[in-house]
Enzyme design. Structure first.
Site, PDB file in Angstrom:
ATOM      1  N   HIS A   1      -3.626  -4.771   0.489  1.00 30.39           N
ATOM      2  CA  HIS A   1      -2.885  -5.367   1.610  1.00 30.39           C
ATOM      3  C   HIS A   1      -2.948  -6.892   1.522  1.00 30.39           C
ATOM      4  O   HIS A   1      -3.850  -7.510   2.100  1.00 30.39           O
ATOM      5  CB  HIS A   1      -3.491  -4.918   2.942  1.00 30.39           C
ATOM      6  CG  HIS A   1      -3.242  -3.491   3.247  1.00 30.39           C
ATOM      7  ND1 HIS A   1      -2.130  -3.056   3.937  1.00 30.39           N
ATOM      8  CD2 HIS A   1      -3.940  -2.372   2.929  1.00 30.39           C
ATOM      9  CE1 HIS A   1      -2.169  -1.740   4.046  1.00 30.39           C
ATOM     10  NE2 HIS A   1      -3.262  -1.301   3.440  1.00 30.39           N
TER      11      HIS A   1
ATOM     12  N   CYS B   1       0.824  -1.205   0.000  1.00 32.38           N
ATOM     13  CA  CYS B   1       0.000   0.000   0.000  1.00 32.38           C
ATOM     14  C   CYS B   1       0.866   1.266   0.000  1.00 32.38           C
ATOM     15  O   CYS B   1       1.319   1.700  -1.053  1.00 32.38           O
ATOM     16  CB  CYS B   1      -0.998  -0.032   1.156  1.00 32.38           C
ATOM     17  SG  CYS B   1      -2.334   1.146   0.914  1.00 32.38           S
TER      18      CYS B   1
ATOM     19  N   GLU C   1      -1.321  -9.032   3.008  1.00 33.18           N
ATOM     20  CA  GLU C   1      -1.094  -9.695   4.307  1.00 33.18           C
ATOM     21  C   GLU C   1      -2.391 -10.140   4.973  1.00 33.18           C
ATOM     22  O   GLU C   1      -2.400 -11.093   5.751  1.00 33.18           O
ATOM     23  CB  GLU C   1      -0.285  -8.782   5.245  1.00 33.18           C
ATOM     24  CG  GLU C   1      -0.980  -7.506   5.734  1.00 33.18           C
ATOM     25  CD  GLU C   1      -0.779  -6.298   4.818  1.00 33.18           C
ATOM     26  OE1 GLU C   1      -0.499  -6.505   3.623  1.00 33.18           O
ATOM     27  OE2 GLU C   1      -0.940  -5.162   5.303  1.00 33.18           O
TER      28      GLU C   1
END
Ligand code: GLN
Length: 554
Positions: free
Chosen positions: A519, A386, A521
């Site tokens: 994102h 990001c 993750e």
């Protein structure tokens, strides 16, 4: 009809209530039951989106764009399930709903009171999880610690539910048993007091999950049992572990799953924790190190370093490393250090890979940009998440495309805009929102699709053409500059098919230099690591191997 298990915390915060809740869920899931979970945060904020990560820890984002507590991330990772706004409740949401109802006369002229109306609203939200998910079990994690003023009404809701459905509600208290170094003994007293607090709220715990540095022994289980009215076999030992994914396996050593099913008078329908045990075992025997540096700013608090702000990033690194038989060694690097310190910058050479994760605002930006430049020039694998993508674009525009005034409109005031190259600019639909100070829940949030460029690193990582990933940002890569960037080899390898917003960029001819506007993750799971983290760690392991070969050959 669902069964409800409340998980509250005693003695102090930070003892791993979220992981304990997720682990109970994992165990029940492994016994063939459908599980859902709900995190209650007692703060007045409507959601976590407006909070500083140093204050709150990571702001986790679900597919439907809910900005919530990091524990939802734990639930998703442990249960391998996607959650939504249904699974997250705050004091702010509860009061907002009740006040809105009052304003529209739905209480039909009654006095609206903190008690009973607030707990009733809480109960209806808890039961909604059971109804809408059709789960056999709903786990409800009550944030904070028993005795806190803030969570009284949530415990009150639990007490009422137990009274209404005695066979369908259980309580677990996660506490901490200190081992005092001067006495050399594990102390039970704080836990006894925590149970008293819960008793004062009209609740008797069915289980005590006893966190400590080591396992709780029999004499102390007995003592807790005598003082707290909990059977000694319902006191579950929860010693510190190296990896949180060992926790369900540990709980099962004390037969927690069996005891829960017994209390609900039902039996196991299935399997044990086979895959999970295998994972816990394999993690323990990995030797090969992979050194990852995270350049950020949300971890310095006084004399202590907090990892909470980047918890999903850390977990995603671990998931990918473990599958590739690497043992991640993660180092926190303070962005500001790189602003004017060439020596610190050169120190980045010791890493096999560098990540710049999400971030907001000016502080530390120039240091991050310097670190990114160093990775690009020295061929150190770089992964930007990001903000990390946006800053990589700024760096590349400045240092490769000959645009020294490249920046993001996030960092500039209106006066000097004309002389700047806003390679990262505010999204059109965000402008009004910002002008009107409508900050809460208004970023580009949640799942958006992304089409991948054929034969790109991104596409080769995912092995598919289209993916869906989670977002949380207001600024974007300015497509006006795309030609300039691409001409020099920085390619948009992922684009949103509808809006044409850039989702992924990657650099040609570098071992790994890739950034994502989303994102990744948030979607990594222990048994299903994220594809982009996998290719980043793969690149890092290659660098590490080349380096050790180089060292060996002198
Ligand atoms: N501050 C940037 C934006 O709002 C990046 C946000 C982030 O990293 N999540 O676009």
């Amino acid at each position: 009809m669902a069964r409800y298990i409340f998980v509250a915390g005693g003695v102090m915060s930070g003892v791993g209530k979220g992981v304990a809740t997720a682990s109970i869920g994992k165990i029940l899931q492994s016994k063939g039951y459908k599980v859902s979970a709900l995190k209650i945060d007692p703060y007045v904020n409507v959601d976590a989106g407006t909070m500083n990560p140093l204050e709150h820890g990571e702001i986790f984002v679900t597919d439907d764009g809910t900005e919530c507590d990091q524990d939802i991330g734990n639930y998703e990772r442990f249960l391998n399930q996607n959650f939504s706004s249904l699974n997250y409740m705050t004091t702010g949401q509860v009061y907002q709903a009740v006040i809105n109802r009052e304003r529209s006369l739905e209480y039909k002229g009654k006095t609206v009171e903190v008690f009973l109306h607030i707990p009733e609203e809480i109960i209806s939200r808890i039961e909604r999880v059971g109804k809408e998910t059709k789960a056999d079990f709903v786990l409800i994690e009550v944030g904070g610690t028993v005795g806190d003023y803030q969570n009284v009404l949530f415990l009150e809701a639990g007490r009422m539910m137990k009274r209404r459905m005695p066979d369908r509600v259980l309580f677990a208290l996660v506490t901490y048993l200190p081992v005092l170094s001067n006495v050399g003994e594990m102390k039970t007293k704080p836990t006894q007091h925590a149970v008293r607090f819960l008793n004062a709220a009209g609740i008797q715990p069915d289980f005590i999950i006893a966190r400590s540095v080591v396992s709780v022994d029999e004499p102390r289980k007995q003592k807790l049992s005598d003082f707290c009215n909990v059977e000694s076999e319902d006191i579950i030992s929860a010693p510190d572990v190296n990896f949180i994914y060992e926790v369900p396996v540990n709980f099962e050593k004390d037969h927690l799953g069996e005891r829960i099913l017994e209390k609900f008078k039902i039996t196991s329908k299935g399997e044990d924790l086979k895959d999970w045990k295998k994972l816990a075992h394999s993690i323990g025997i990995i030797k090969k190190c992979v050194k990852i540096g995270i350049v950020g700013k949300y971890f310095e608090t006084g004399d202590f370093t907090l990892m909470d702000s980047y918890i999903s990033v850390i977990e995603a690194i671990k998931h990918a490393s473990w599958v590739l038989e690497g043992k991640p060694e993660i180092t926190w690097l303070s962005a500001q250090e790189y602003e004017n310190d060439a020596k610190a910058l050169a120190g980045l050479k010791r890493f096999d890979g560098i990540i710049v994760p999400g971030g907001f605002g000016n502080r530390g930006v120039e240091g991050k940009i310097k670190a990114i430049e160093f990775c690009r020039e020295n061929k150190i694998p770089y992964f930007g998440l990001c903000f990390g993508l946006q800053l990589a674009v700024i760096e590349f525009a400045r240092n490769v495309c000959g645009l020294p005034n490249a920046t993001s409109s996030e960092f500039v005031t209106s006066q000097n805009k004309e002389s700047l190259d806003l390679v990262i600019d505010v999204m059109e639909e965000q402008k009004e929102l910002l002008k009107e100070k409508r900050y809460g829940g208004t970023m580009r949030l949640g799942a958006y699709s992304c089409s991948l460029l054929n034969k790109s690193i991104a596409q080769e990582a995912y092995h598919v053409k289209n993916v869906s990933e989670r977002h949380r940002h207001r600024y974007e890569v300015n497509n006006k500059y795309m030609e300039k960037l691409e001409r020099k080899g920085f390619l948009a390898s992922g684009v949103n098919p509808e809006s044409k917003l850039v989702e992924i960029m990657e650099l040609k001819g570098h071992p790994f230099f890739l950034g994502t506007q989303f994102h990744p993750e948030f979607k990594s799971r222990p048994l299903a690591p994220h594809p982009l983290f996998l290719s980043f760690i793969e690149a890092a392991l290659r660098v590490s191997k080349a380096r050790s070969l180089h060292a060996k050959n002198g």
